[in-house]
Design a protein around this motif. Sequence first.
Motif: not given
Length: 141
Positions: A11-19, A39-49
């Motif tokens: 189920q695509a979310t706002a963050d994962s739709t592009a993927f 780059l980072f994956h999975p897609p979320v709205g904030v960089c984990f780094r």
Amino acid sequence: MTRPAYRMLPQATADSTAFWTGGADGELRIHRCHSCSRLFHPPVGVCFRCRSRDVAPEAVSGRATVVSYTVNHHPWFGDAFPPPYVVAIVELAEDPEIRLTTQIVDCPVEDVTIGMAVEVAFEHHEDVWIPVFRPVQGSVA
């Protein structure tokens, strides 16, 4: 067996739709942080780094390397997804820290090896395009 007739769809979310929809344009889209450029994956709205919210998906080459895999022999989904098939972890050419869990398709399961060069392909199911990977032409002995 290389391609199933049925898949459990995300189920695509706002963050994962592009993927999940990038395959419609033949693009594997991975999130990039515009603050630290990683780059980072999975897609979320904030960089984990670096914790920046200046992130967005961008197309990558779709080239990768198999770093781990298993051959499934159990018929979890009956005739719709008959075994054997390969579930693999691939690392992207742009950044080996970016790894995707995927299926290796379009080659016999016994031909899959660690270090195999693969490229993305997409399976279109309903409103998502599942990224799967196949050997780069000429890479299978």
